[in-house]
Design an enzyme around this catalytic site. Structure first.
Site, PDB file in Angstrom:
ATOM      1  N   SER A  57      40.690  37.233 -21.019  1.00  0.00           N
ATOM      2  CA  SER A  57      40.448  38.523 -21.686  1.00  0.00           C
ATOM      3  C   SER A  57      41.638  39.485 -21.598  1.00  0.00           C
ATOM      4  O   SER A  57      41.454  40.692 -21.478  1.00  0.00           O
ATOM      5  CB  SER A  57      39.210  39.242 -21.127  1.00  0.00           C
ATOM      6  OG  SER A  57      38.113  38.407 -21.175  1.00  0.00           O
ATOM      7  N   GLY A 108      44.930  36.876 -28.012  1.00  0.00           N
ATOM      8  CA  GLY A 108      44.708  36.723 -29.455  1.00  0.00           C
ATOM      9  C   GLY A 108      45.289  37.912 -30.199  1.00  0.00           C
ATOM     10  O   GLY A 108      45.965  37.764 -31.226  1.00  0.00           O
ATOM     11  N   LEU A 109      45.039  39.086 -29.638  1.00  0.00           N
ATOM     12  CA  LEU A 109      45.560  40.307 -30.259  1.00  0.00           C
ATOM     13  C   LEU A 109      47.076  40.348 -30.195  1.00  0.00           C
ATOM     14  O   LEU A 109      47.745  40.746 -31.160  1.00  0.00           O
ATOM     15  CB  LEU A 109      45.045  41.506 -29.468  1.00  0.00           C
ATOM     16  CG  LEU A 109      43.954  42.310 -30.110  1.00  0.00           C
ATOM     17  CD1 LEU A 109      43.511  43.400 -29.181  1.00  0.00           C
ATOM     18  CD2 LEU A 109      44.474  42.887 -31.418  1.00  0.00           C
ATOM     19  N   ILE A 160      41.739  23.096 -15.721  1.00  0.00           N
ATOM     20  CA  ILE A 160      41.830  21.631 -15.876  1.00  0.00           C
ATOM     21  C   ILE A 160      41.852  21.244 -17.349  1.00  0.00           C
ATOM     22  O   ILE A 160      42.663  20.440 -17.794  1.00  0.00           O
ATOM     23  CB  ILE A 160      40.651  20.950 -15.153  1.00  0.00           C
ATOM     24  CG1 ILE A 160      40.848  21.085 -13.643  1.00  0.00           C
ATOM     25  CG2 ILE A 160      40.549  19.471 -15.545  1.00  0.00           C
ATOM     26  CD1 ILE A 160      39.752  20.492 -12.812  1.00  0.00           C
ATOM     27  N   LYS A 203      51.173  45.555  -9.005  1.00  0.00           N
ATOM     28  CA  LYS A 203      51.511  44.325  -8.286  1.00  0.00           C
ATOM     29  C   LYS A 203      52.085  43.256  -9.219  1.00  0.00           C
ATOM     30  O   LYS A 203      51.516  42.959 -10.268  1.00  0.00           O
ATOM     31  CB  LYS A 203      50.255  43.786  -7.581  1.00  0.00           C
ATOM     32  CG  LYS A 203      49.819  44.673  -6.417  1.00  0.00           C
ATOM     33  CD  LYS A 203      50.853  44.597  -5.295  1.00  0.00           C
ATOM     34  CE  LYS A 203      50.490  45.483  -4.115  1.00  0.00           C
ATOM     35  NZ  LYS A 203      51.621  45.589  -3.168  1.00  0.00           N
ATOM     36  N   LYS A 251      52.823  40.129  -8.018  1.00  0.00           N
ATOM     37  CA  LYS A 251      52.564  38.799  -7.467  1.00  0.00           C
ATOM     38  C   LYS A 251      51.715  37.916  -8.390  1.00  0.00           C
ATOM     39  O   LYS A 251      52.041  36.728  -8.575  1.00  0.00           O
ATOM     40  CB  LYS A 251      51.908  38.939  -6.083  1.00  0.00           C
ATOM     41  CG  LYS A 251      51.961  37.684  -5.247  1.00  0.00           C
ATOM     42  CD  LYS A 251      53.366  37.309  -4.800  1.00  0.00           C
ATOM     43  CE  LYS A 251      53.688  37.899  -3.449  1.00  0.00           C
ATOM     44  NZ  LYS A 251      55.113  37.766  -3.119  1.00  0.00           N
ATOM     45  N   PRO A 252      50.609  38.420  -8.993  1.00  0.00           N
ATOM     46  CA  PRO A 252      49.833  37.526  -9.863  1.00  0.00           C
ATOM     47  C   PRO A 252      50.692  36.955 -11.002  1.00  0.00           C
ATOM     48  O   PRO A 252      50.568  35.780 -11.337  1.00  0.00           O
ATOM     49  CB  PRO A 252      48.734  38.441 -10.429  1.00  0.00           C
ATOM     50  CG  PRO A 252      48.597  39.540  -9.430  1.00  0.00           C
ATOM     51  CD  PRO A 252      49.979  39.752  -8.861  1.00  0.00           C
ATOM     52  N   CYS A 292      23.227  39.155 -43.869  1.00  0.00           N
ATOM     53  CA  CYS A 292      22.680  37.817 -43.639  1.00  0.00           C
ATOM     54  C   CYS A 292      21.245  37.908 -43.112  1.00  0.00           C
ATOM     55  O   CYS A 292      20.337  38.189 -43.877  1.00  0.00           O
ATOM     56  CB  CYS A 292      23.621  37.020 -42.731  1.00  0.00           C
ATOM     57  SG  CYS A 292      23.469  35.252 -43.020  1.00  0.00           S
ATOM     58  N   ARG A 317      21.420  29.015 -42.790  1.00  0.00           N
ATOM     59  CA  ARG A 317      20.629  27.834 -43.132  1.00  0.00           C
ATOM     60  C   ARG A 317      19.510  28.208 -44.096  1.00  0.00           C
ATOM     61  O   ARG A 317      19.049  27.404 -44.868  1.00  0.00           O
ATOM     62  CB  ARG A 317      19.987  27.356 -41.833  1.00  0.00           C
ATOM     63  CG  ARG A 317      20.138  25.919 -41.604  1.00  0.00           C
ATOM     64  CD  ARG A 317      19.698  25.514 -40.213  1.00  0.00           C
ATOM     65  NE  ARG A 317      20.838  24.913 -39.579  1.00  0.00           N
ATOM     66  CZ  ARG A 317      21.473  25.410 -38.556  1.00  0.00           C
ATOM     67  NH1 ARG A 317      21.066  26.525 -37.993  1.00  0.00           N
ATOM     68  NH2 ARG A 317      22.520  24.802 -38.079  1.00  0.00           N
ATOM     69  N   HIS A 358      28.632  37.218 -45.350  1.00  0.00           N
ATOM     70  CA  HIS A 358      29.230  38.045 -44.287  1.00  0.00           C
ATOM     71  C   HIS A 358      30.461  38.798 -44.802  1.00  0.00           C
ATOM     72  O   HIS A 358      31.598  38.325 -44.628  1.00  0.00           O
ATOM     73  CB  HIS A 358      29.621  37.156 -43.094  1.00  0.00           C
ATOM     74  CG  HIS A 358      28.438  36.644 -42.347  1.00  0.00           C
ATOM     75  ND1 HIS A 358      27.816  37.366 -41.359  1.00  0.00           N
ATOM     76  CD2 HIS A 358      27.727  35.507 -42.483  1.00  0.00           C
ATOM     77  CE1 HIS A 358      26.786  36.684 -40.894  1.00  0.00           C
ATOM     78  NE2 HIS A 358      26.710  35.551 -41.565  1.00  0.00           N
ATOM     79  N   GLU A 370      31.883  41.307 -43.632  1.00  0.00           N
ATOM     80  CA  GLU A 370      32.757  41.781 -42.549  1.00  0.00           C
ATOM     81  C   GLU A 370      33.936  40.841 -42.309  1.00  0.00           C
ATOM     82  O   GLU A 370      34.976  41.256 -41.819  1.00  0.00           O
ATOM     83  CB  GLU A 370      31.946  41.981 -41.258  1.00  0.00           C
ATOM     84  CG  GLU A 370      31.475  40.729 -40.525  1.00  0.00           C
ATOM     85  CD  GLU A 370      30.173  40.136 -41.055  1.00  0.00           C
ATOM     86  OE1 GLU A 370      29.790  40.483 -42.198  1.00  0.00           O
ATOM     87  OE2 GLU A 370      29.539  39.321 -40.351  1.00  0.00           O
TER      88      GLU A 370
HETATM   89  N1  GLN Z   1      19.336  32.732 -39.205  1.00  0.00           N
HETATM   90  C1  GLN Z   1      19.559  32.993 -40.591  1.00  0.00           C
HETATM   91  C2  GLN Z   1      19.871  31.726 -41.373  1.00  0.00           C
HETATM   92  O1  GLN Z   1      20.233  30.724 -40.807  1.00  0.00           O
HETATM   93  C3  GLN Z   1      20.660  34.021 -40.774  1.00  0.00           C
HETATM   94  C4  GLN Z   1      21.986  33.534 -40.304  1.00  0.00           C
HETATM   95  C5  GLN Z   1      22.982  34.659 -40.131  1.00  0.00           C
HETATM   96  O2  GLN Z   1      22.614  35.821 -40.048  1.00  0.00           O
HETATM   97  N2  GLN Z   1      24.245  34.324 -40.059  1.00  0.00           N
HETATM   98  O3  GLN Z   1      19.742  31.745 -42.569  1.00  0.00           O
END
Ligand code: GLN
Length: 546
Positions: free
Chosen positions: A18, A22-23, A151, A190, A192-193, A384, A473, A518, A520
């Site tokens: 963390s 990635g950032l 590992i 520090k 050392k780490p 979704c 799904r 989605h 976003e």
């Molecule tokens: N669980 C829902 C589906 O599979 C919505 C999935 C989600 O929000 N990404 O359709």
């Protein structure tokens, strides 16, 4: 400005996880881009799952989906947001995927009787992933998940060590991200780490070229000298990475610390174009002095772990940037929301977002959130699962279908939302039934949708044909379209074959939109997603009413 062979930058981490590797990778990618170079970012994940698709968000944070339907690590989201380069299936690999490739090759007899081993077979597969299909770019940035010493990470580090020898001289660079803790009792930072972490790295044959030391306070010159001496890294290559108020200020601050110029000088690149960071400066200024604030309630299931909703959080910030306001998120746990009467609490918020989710737990809380938003005329954005719950709410309370439900968690009710058993992708039919594997069998990746003229979404997108990323799904059953439209819910986005509802909205409401995909995942700080901009704009109007 593309050279023949790309240069490779390997990013590893030490001390603790963390640290924002990635950032840091995404920020370095953006800095190289700001100098006119073309970049590509990749992530190697040492865990055994074939992809993170089947992992709980509590374990792994959000699953980021690419255009071409890969279920991948959330760091790919950072890469896309910072560089605008769309990631693909070939940008994220796990140990599980590598072993599954190797085992299937072994079964087919492709190793011609050889004993299949970690070195060279696993390491070869890793090197091939890193170097294949790199496209026409100047730099490939390749981040290894986990921390040095794990590992599981060993074959990956070994592959990087080998690559260093196999690539031409000056064609690769190792950047190691570590932590400089401040010990309050001693009143000191520090080193050392960091020393130990580099020692660990060197014991497996990797000498870092650049150290990015994450710290909450300034690193003194004497500490920098000490790190340089003990870790065998040039003093100017010890870069301090201070905690930032917003992730979007990180490229500016790493540039100021000399990260990109140090990388270029490591590659012996002289006369590189200077960095044009004006767009980052603009974003940073907007974030530092917003014109107001809106409060959005996010009603979800994994609210204790904000990484589970990483792209949602960022897309809300982008919506805020588009409207020059700060977006404050109030996380509400769906299950608690189900039982408590939170109407008082909702009076102080300006919009409700119900994000994606899976399973029954918390579903009634999300249905309640959709109901309150609809009846209290609060802006609502259902994503979704959040869209599916809004449809169930409308079916129950607007169309009077008392037992409206989803077959995801209720086989007894009237399933307005049901399992999708076949759909078409690129002209091909894809089939699935209840028994198929859970991993990789959802409707994944980019699909088109056609919008209704005159709808809210047409206004927000400014066009009638869109393409967005999916991961689900279940689907809203199109057979209910007429009944729901008759009572005031418009199906304003449908798949081109007319079978899959992609967007619903309530025209007689300030802003009520549910989307099956989605959005976003495609929002960028420089190009906020139109639905997030529209939602925040509606929330801003709401904030002026209260
Ligand atoms: N669980 C829902 C589906 O599979 C919505 C999935 C989600 O929000 N990404 O359709």
């Amino acid at each position: 400005m593309v050279s023949n062979t790309p240069r490779y930058i390997f990013i590893t981490g030490g001390v603790v996880s963390s640290l924002g590797k990635g950032l840091a990778s995404a920020a370095l990618g953006a800095l190289l881009q700001s100098r006119g170079y073309k970049v590509r970012l990749r992530k190697l994940d040492p865990y055994l799952n074939v992809d993170p698709g089947t992992m709980s968000p509590y374990q792994h944070g959000e699953v980021y989906v690419t255009d071409d339907g890969a279920e991948s690590d959330l760091d790919l989201g950072h890469y896309e947001r910072f560089t605008g380069v769309s990631a693909t299936q070939s940008d994220n690999i796990t140990t599980g995927r590598i072993y599954s490739n190797i085992i299937s090759k072994e079964r087919k007899g492709e190793y011609l009787g050889a004993t299949v081993q970690v070195i060279p077979h696993v390491t070869n597969e890793i090197k091939e992933f890193i170097t294949s299909d790199a496209g026409n770019v100047d730099f490939v940035l390749c981040e290894v998940g986990g921390t040095v010493g794990d590992i599981e990470g060993l074959p990956f580090f070994e592959a990087l060590r080998q690559l260093r020898q196999e690539l031409p001289i000056n064609q690769s660079c190792h950047m190691h991200v570590t932590l400089m803790p401040f010990i309050a009792a001693a009143g000191e930072m520090k080193t050392k780490p960091t020393q130990h972490s580099v020692k660990e790295l060197r014991s497996i044959g990797i000498q870092p070229d650049i150290l990015l030391c994450r710290a909450e306070r300034e690193i003194s010159d004497s500490d920098r000298k000490k790190i340089s001496r003990f870790c065998n890294v040039r003093e100017s290559s010890v870069i301090q990475g201070l905690d930032a108020s917003s992730i979007y200020t990180v490229p500016l601050s790493y540039h100021y610390e000399g990260l990109d110029s140090e990388v270029l000088s490591h590659f012996n690149i002289k006369n590189a174009p200077s960095a044009d960071l004006s767009k980052w400066q603009k974003i940073s200024d907007t974030l530092k002095s917003p014109d107001g604030e809106v409060i959005i309630a996010v009603v979800g299931k994994y609210t204790v772990l904000p990484d589970a909703y990483k792209s949602i959080t960022e897309a809300l910030v982008h919506g805020g940037i588009a409207n020059k306001v700060k977006v404050k998120i109030k996380w509400l746990e769906a299950e608690e929301f189900e039982n408590n009467d939170d109407i008082e609490l909702l009076k102080s918020i300006h919009g409700i977002l119900v994000p994606g989710g899976f399973g029954q737990r918390g579903s009634e809380g999300k249905i309640k959130a959709a109901n309150l938003a609809r009846t209290m005329l609060l802006p609502y954005f259902g994503i979704c699962f959040g869209m599916q719950m809004a449809v169930i709410e409308a079916a129950r309370n607007m169309a009077g279908i008392e037992h409206a439900s989803s077959s995801e968690f209720d086989m007894e009710g009237e399933n307005i939302v049901g399992l999708m058993t076949e759909w078409s992708k690129g002209g091909e039919k894809i089939h699935r039934n209840l028994e198929t594997d859970l991993g990789g069998t959802m409707r994944l990746g980019q699909y088109p949708a056609i919008l209704t003229k005159g709808s809210v979404v047409e206004r927000e997108y400014g066009k009638l044909k869109i393409s967005e990323r999916h991961r689900h799904r279940y689907e809203v059953n199109i057979d209910y379209k007429e009944r729901l439209e008759a009572v005031g819910m418009l199906f304003s986005g449908i798949s081109p074959d007319g079978l899959l509802p992609e967007i619903v909205e309530i025209p007689n409401h300030p802003w009520f939109v549910g989307v099956q995909y989605h959005p976003e995942l495609k929002s960028r700080p420089f190009e906020p997603h139109p639905l997030f901009s529209g939602f925040i704009k509606a929330a801003l109007m709401q904030s002026r009413l209260v």
